[in-house]
Every structure is written in structure tokens, then in C-alpha cells.
Design a protein around this motif. Structure first.
Motif, PDB file in Angstrom:
ATOM      1  N   MET A  44       0.843  -1.193   0.000  1.00 30.73           N
ATOM      2  CA  MET A  44       0.000   0.000   0.000  1.00 30.73           C
ATOM      3  C   MET A  44       0.879   1.244   0.000  1.00 30.73           C
ATOM      4  N   SER A  45       0.592   2.217  -0.854  1.00 35.10           N
ATOM      5  CA  SER A  45       1.398   3.427  -0.948  1.00 35.10           C
ATOM      6  C   SER A  45       1.172   4.323   0.264  1.00 35.10           C
ATOM      7  N   GLU A  46       2.241   4.933   0.732  1.00 36.99           N
ATOM      8  CA  GLU A  46       2.140   5.849   1.858  1.00 36.99           C
ATOM      9  C   GLU A  46       1.411   7.117   1.430  1.00 36.99           C
ATOM     10  N   THR A  47       0.589   7.660   2.324  1.00 32.79           N
ATOM     11  CA  THR A  47      -0.091   8.910   2.045  1.00 32.79           C
ATOM     12  C   THR A  47       0.876  10.069   2.240  1.00 32.79           C
ATOM     13  N   ALA A  48       0.471  11.244   1.774  1.00 32.85           N
ATOM     14  CA  ALA A  48       1.313  12.430   1.945  1.00 32.85           C
ATOM     15  C   ALA A  48       1.542  12.731   3.420  1.00 32.85           C
ATOM     16  N   VAL A  49       0.504  12.567   4.222  1.00 31.93           N
ATOM     17  CA  VAL A  49       0.645  12.832   5.665  1.00 31.93           C
ATOM     18  C   VAL A  49       1.618  11.838   6.290  1.00 31.93           C
ATOM     19  N   GLU A  50       1.528  10.576   5.905  1.00 36.58           N
ATOM     20  CA  GLU A  50       2.449   9.560   6.431  1.00 36.58           C
ATOM     21  C   GLU A  50       3.887   9.863   6.023  1.00 36.58           C
ATOM     22  N   LEU A  51       4.086  10.327   4.789  1.00 32.93           N
ATOM     23  CA  LEU A  51       5.430  10.674   4.337  1.00 32.93           C
ATOM     24  C   LEU A  51       5.953  11.904   5.082  1.00 32.93           C
ATOM     25  N   ALA A  52       5.076  12.879   5.328  1.00 31.96           N
ATOM     26  CA  ALA A  52       5.486  14.045   6.104  1.00 31.96           C
ATOM     27  C   ALA A  52       5.833  13.648   7.539  1.00 31.96           C
ATOM     28  N   ASP A  53       5.059  12.735   8.109  1.00 34.94           N
ATOM     29  CA  ASP A  53       5.361  12.232   9.458  1.00 34.94           C
ATOM     30  C   ASP A  53       6.749  11.596   9.488  1.00 34.94           C
ATOM     31  N   LEU A  54       7.050  10.810   8.466  1.00 36.98           N
ATOM     32  CA  LEU A  54       8.345  10.134   8.408  1.00 36.98           C
ATOM     33  C   LEU A  54       9.477  11.135   8.233  1.00 36.98           C
ATOM     34  N   ALA A  55       9.277  12.125   7.373  1.00 36.29           N
ATOM     35  CA  ALA A  55      10.288  13.166   7.195  1.00 36.29           C
ATOM     36  C   ALA A  55      10.517  13.931   8.494  1.00 36.29           C
ATOM     37  N   GLU A  56       9.435  14.230   9.204  1.00 36.94           N
ATOM     38  CA  GLU A  56       9.567  14.928  10.488  1.00 36.94           C
ATOM     39  C   GLU A  56      10.331  14.067  11.491  1.00 36.94           C
TER      40      GLU A  56
END
Length: 288
Positions: free
Chosen positions: A1-13
């Protein structure tokens, strides 16, 4: 399943905050300074180590992604192998220390910059100033500074602050570049050359600067800032020295103008020597 934009931002943070204590300690004693292209382009051991730590966090949360970082060549997977990205891949743009010259000389104006793109479109971004505990973040819900929503501030040029690193010492026509910079100084209320492209873009998104522009940038310099400006309601135009506006992969454009207003964006394009590229509501690279 592809990560959502919010999930990617969480990971970057998470990656940015994790490396924060290491960089804050290193800032007190940067140690040896090495050179890349010339004496204007410095690097420290902390650039490489902080990138290693950031990449470890990103790959832990998104193991199938690719990273394009300042201290690496090409797009690399978690095993360090280069490959071409597909439209399904998450591509990270990582600048472990944007503003290395500032960092190395004790001037506290530098940041960690991380952005994620998919199919040529930026979808998540974080710019983090660990010594000040300031975190800029953008995803599909908007742009934020320490959790507060950002909106660009629209003012006339004569009332706005414009940031740039132009002209650089590598411009071919130094006399013309000096004349262009003089025109900038005489038109905007004030100008800034602060040494961090990522933070200049963040300040446009925050409404502190009206515009920023530069020539000869790299993807990791601008990627996170692009999304911040876009999500805050601003304009971002990317271009080559000649040719049309970039319509995807905006971070790959070597020259850019970012602004809260079309007038400011077009003025910056004039300074960059591209008055033929007129940004408009119907045709600007931030909305296509």
C-alpha cells in the motif's frame, strides 16, 4: 500500500527530529571544513553523517523508496544501488545541512531539509531548524510552522523583502549580475542574502519574505521549500537558462523564482534574465 502524503510528512519529520540533537551538538564544534567545487562550497563530516542517519530513518519507514541526497550521486535504494524511479516510487530529496557555510562558521541560520515526491510531484516536506526548535511542514492539508497554518503575505514590491543568493561568484557576466543586483536593491524594500535557500523559501511561505529567487540550485536545496510555498498559496516558477517552464519535477529546475504575488515572481524572472517567461494564474509552474 502506498504511503499517504501525511504519512510521508510524518516520516520526514521523524528523520529530521531524530538527527536534531546530533547536529545541535556538532554546531558547537563543527571541526574540520573541507571543500567541494571551490572555497565557496564547503562541507563538513557532519553533512555526511547526518545524511546517513536521515536516510536510515527514511528507509526504515519506507523501505522501497529512493533517495537523492546532497552527499550522494544519483537515486539510490536502501542497499546503495542506483536505479531509475518509476511513477510509483517515492523519491526523497535530502539536504542534511542546508546552509553549511553558516553552520561551519557558527552563524545559526541553517536547517535540515527533506521532501518526498511521487510521479514528479512533491507531496510532503519538512524543513527543521534544530537549534531553534522550528519545524516547517507541508503535506496535502497545507503548510505549517510549528503546527500553525502558513499563508503567504501579498504586498507590493516596494513594501516587500526579497531574499536571494544571486549573484554567485560563478556567474559568467559579473558586470551584468552586479547591475541586476543593484536593480533588485533599488526596487524591493529590502534584500537578504542569508545563506540558506531552503529557509528563504520557508520564509516566503511564512509571509516574512515577499519573494526569493536563485540560479544554479540543486534539487535538495529547493524541494521542501517548493511545497511549502505552494501549500501556503504562493507561486513557484522553475526554468533552465533557456527553454520553457518546468511542468513536473520542479525540484530539478536549476533556476527558480518563488513569490507571494505574480508581480514579484515576474520581477524575479526579469532579474534572472528570463523576462520571456511570464508567470500567470493560468500558466505558472506551481499549479501545473
Amino acid at each position: 500500500m502506498s504511503e499517504t502524503a501525511v504519512e510521508l510528512a510524518d516520516l520526514a519529520e521523524e528523520a529530521a527530529r531524530n538527527v536534531g540533537p546530533y547536529l545541535t551538538d556538532a554546531f558547537l564544534d563543527p571541526g574540520r571544513i573541507d571543500l567541494k567545487l571551490d572555497f565557496h562550497d564547503v562541507v563538513t563530516v557532519h553533512d555526511k553523517e547526518s545524511q546517513r542517519r536521515i536516510c536510515a530513518t527514511l528507509f526504515s519507514g519506507a523501505p522501497g523508496s529512493l533517495i537523492r541526497g546532497e552527499e550522494e550521486n544519483g537515486l539510490l535504494d536502501r542497499d546503495g544501488r542506483a536505479r531509475t524511479a518509476t511513477d510509483d516510487d517515492v523519491v526523497w530529496y535530502v539536504d542534511p545541512i542546508d546552509g553549511t557555510s553558516n553552520f561551519a562558521t557558527g552563524f545559526d541560520h541553517w536547517c535540515v531539509s527533506i521532501a518526498a515526491a511521487r510521479a514528479g510531484e512533491l507531496v510532503a516536506a519538512v524543513i527543521y531548524q534544530p537549534t531553534l526548535e522550528i519545524l516547517y511542514r507541508a503535506d496535502d492539508s497545507g503548510a505549517y510552522r510549528n503546527g500553525e497554518r502558513l499563508t503567504v503575505r501579498r504586498t507590493p514590491l516596494q513594501e516587500g523583502v526579497v531574499a536571494t543568493e544571486f549573484p554567485s561568484p560563478r556567474v559568467p557576466d559579473k558586470q551584468q549580475a552586479a547591475a541586476d543586483f543593484t536593480r533588485l536593491v533599488g526596487t524591493a524594500r529590502s534584500t537578504r542574502r542569508c545563506g540558506s535557500t531552503a529557509l528563504a523559501l520557508a520564509e516566503v511561505a511564512a509571509g516574512h519574505f515577499l519573494a526569493t529567487f536563485n540560479r544554479g540550485t540543486h534539487p535538495w536545496d529547493v524541494a521542501a521549500g517548493i511545497l511549502l510555498v505552494q501549500r501556503a498559496g504562493g507561486f513557484y516558477v522553475g526554468c533552465d537558462d533557456d527553454g520553457p517552464l518546468y511542468r513536473r519535477d520542479l525540484a530539478l529546475a536549476p533556476n527558480f523564482a518563488a513569490a507571494a504575488t505574480l508581480d514579484a515572481a515576474n520581477f524575479c524572472l526579469d532579474i534572472l534574465g528570463r523576462p520571456d517567461l511570464r508567470a500567470s494564474d493560468g500558466q505558472d509552474a506551481s499549479r501545473v
